[in-house]
Design a protein around this motif. Structure first.
Motif, PDB file in Angstrom:
ATOM      1  N   ASP A 199     -14.745 -44.401 -31.009  1.00  9.53           N
ATOM      2  CA  ASP A 199     -14.357 -45.631 -29.887  1.00  9.53           C
ATOM      3  C   ASP A 199     -14.739 -46.809 -30.260  1.00  9.53           C
ATOM      4  N   ASN A 200     -15.245 -47.356 -31.597  1.00 11.61           N
ATOM      5  CA  ASN A 200     -15.486 -48.473 -31.971  1.00 11.61           C
ATOM      6  C   ASN A 200     -14.234 -49.295 -33.073  1.00 11.61           C
ATOM      7  N   VAL A 201     -14.098 -50.582 -32.953  1.00  8.56           N
ATOM      8  CA  VAL A 201     -13.104 -51.002 -33.726  1.00  8.56           C
ATOM      9  C   VAL A 201     -13.711 -52.615 -33.893  1.00  8.56           C
ATOM     10  N   SER A 202     -13.540 -53.016 -35.236  1.00  8.91           N
ATOM     11  CA  SER A 202     -14.270 -54.368 -35.750  1.00  8.91           C
ATOM     12  C   SER A 202     -12.904 -55.210 -35.779  1.00  8.91           C
ATOM     13  N   ARG A 230     -17.706 -56.454 -32.955  1.00 13.69           N
ATOM     14  CA  ARG A 230     -17.310 -55.069 -32.494  1.00 13.69           C
ATOM     15  C   ARG A 230     -17.149 -54.592 -31.273  1.00 13.69           C
ATOM     16  N   LEU A 231     -16.166 -53.718 -30.936  1.00 16.76           N
ATOM     17  CA  LEU A 231     -15.736 -53.427 -29.410  1.00 16.76           C
ATOM     18  C   LEU A 231     -15.449 -52.229 -29.122  1.00 16.76           C
ATOM     19  N   LYS A 232     -15.739 -51.661 -27.995  1.00  9.71           N
ATOM     20  CA  LYS A 232     -15.580 -50.243 -27.594  1.00  9.71           C
ATOM     21  C   LYS A 232     -14.186 -50.210 -27.073  1.00  9.71           C
ATOM     22  N   GLN A 243     -10.139 -47.790 -37.013  1.00  8.67           N
ATOM     23  CA  GLN A 243     -11.149 -47.548 -35.943  1.00  8.67           C
ATOM     24  C   GLN A 243     -11.930 -46.265 -36.122  1.00  8.67           C
ATOM     25  N   THR A 244     -13.271 -46.156 -35.782  1.00  8.25           N
ATOM     26  CA  THR A 244     -13.905 -45.135 -35.903  1.00  8.25           C
ATOM     27  C   THR A 244     -14.374 -44.671 -34.350  1.00  8.25           C
TER      28      THR A 244
END
Length: 308
Positions: free
Chosen positions: A28-31, A42-44, A25-26
């Motif tokens: 707020d983003n996660v793939s 890709r989700l927030k 995870q970077t």
């Protein structure tokens, strides 16, 4: 913070199934790649609270071997698995148990299986080897390999090799060990592959056909182009190599088992495979486009005409 290879579930998208995080995870983003979708999503995290899944169960083998990124060679129309299943049921009346697939895909393979059991069962195999009837054994081996799953070239080459007495003995003993040996299958597979290589018959169809026909409840037949295309369109990394190797075959077995379990989980009995013959048929018809709409319609009309 989600880490690569974590298993998760989207709380508002249960139809997506279980997913695997494809990179750390970077912010707020996660793939995530979900098992019933066709691409990475890709989700927030500020908008959706993903649920962590400790044990993905039968989804593990697929998610841990999913093709991601630029490894999707051969993919032309990847679609979510439920979509492919729905298309299959719509195209083939009765699904895996319908008249078209029973007659044109299953029956000849089932007949070949029964012939293989009758001709090359363990007891008869041992009797022929003990009495050193190598030529007779070779004739039985050729007969049990004579099915259109092998190409004409492969059949001719294999038959020519089996005219030689030394080859009859080595291939006979190697095939017996592959099918009925008591040590690890990997060792038996690799030894038989080495024997076939010595006679320039080290082809995927030749080494996997006897396993598939003798034990269709657990073994899969590999036709390189079809199997690669099916795996790629499903998104399963079979780690294919044109040279015979245990790693590729073990991955194909995982791929096949995953399909068997997924199809068996559907409520619709038309999708329930009896064995790997049905799974191979599903792969051919669904991911490799083995039948056109015109061919299906023609086969249905022919069956109907002959039933009157």
């Amino acid at each position: 913070m989600f880490k690569k290879n974590d298993f998760v579930r989207h709380p508002r998208k249960p139809d997506w199934g279980i997913g695997i995080v494809t990179e750390d995870q970077t912010g707020d983003n996660v793939s995530v790649f979900f098992e019933n979708t066709a691409a990475i999503i890709r989700l927030k995290i500020s908008y959706v609270v993903l649920e962590t899944v400790a044990d993905p169960g039968q989804s593990r083998s697929f998610l841990e071997n999913v093709l991601i990124g630029d490894d999707h060679k051969g993919i032309t129309d990847r679609q979510p698995f439920p979509t492919k299943v729905a298309q299959f049921v719509e195209q083939f009346k009765g699904g895996l148990h319908g008249a078209v697939l029973e007659k044109h895909e299953r029956q000849y393979k089932q007949d070949a299986h029964e012939e293989f059991v009758a001709q090359l069962n363990k007891a008869d195999f041992e009797r022929l080897m003990a009495s050193e009837q190598w030529e007779k054994l070779a004739d039985m081996i050729k007969k049990c390999h004579s099915i259109n799953l092998l190409s004409k070239f492969e059949l001719i080459r294999f038959a020519d090799v089996l005219k030689d007495l030394q080859a009859q003995k080595e291939i006979g003993q190697g095939l017996y060990a592959l099918l009925y040996g008591e040590d690890l299958l990997q060792s038996r597979f690799e030894r038989y592959a080495s024997i076939l290589e010595g006679y320039e018959c080290n082809k995927w169809p030749i080494i996997t056909l006897p396993l598939f026909l003798r034990f269709p409840e657990k073994h899969m037949f590999i036709k390189p182009s079809m199997t690669q295309k099916a795996a790629a369109n499903r998104g399963f990394d079979i780690q294919y190599d044109s040279q015979l190797n245990w790693n590729t075959y073990s991955q194909v077995l995982l791929f096949s088992k995953d399909l068997f379990e997924r199809l068996s989980a559907y409520e619709n009995p038309a999708l329930h495979p009896r064995d790997m013959i049905d799974v191979q048929t599903f792969m051919w018809c669904t991911f490799a486009k083995g039948w056109s709409k015109e061919e299906i319609a023609g086969a249905e009309a022919n069956i109907e005409a002959h039933s009157k």
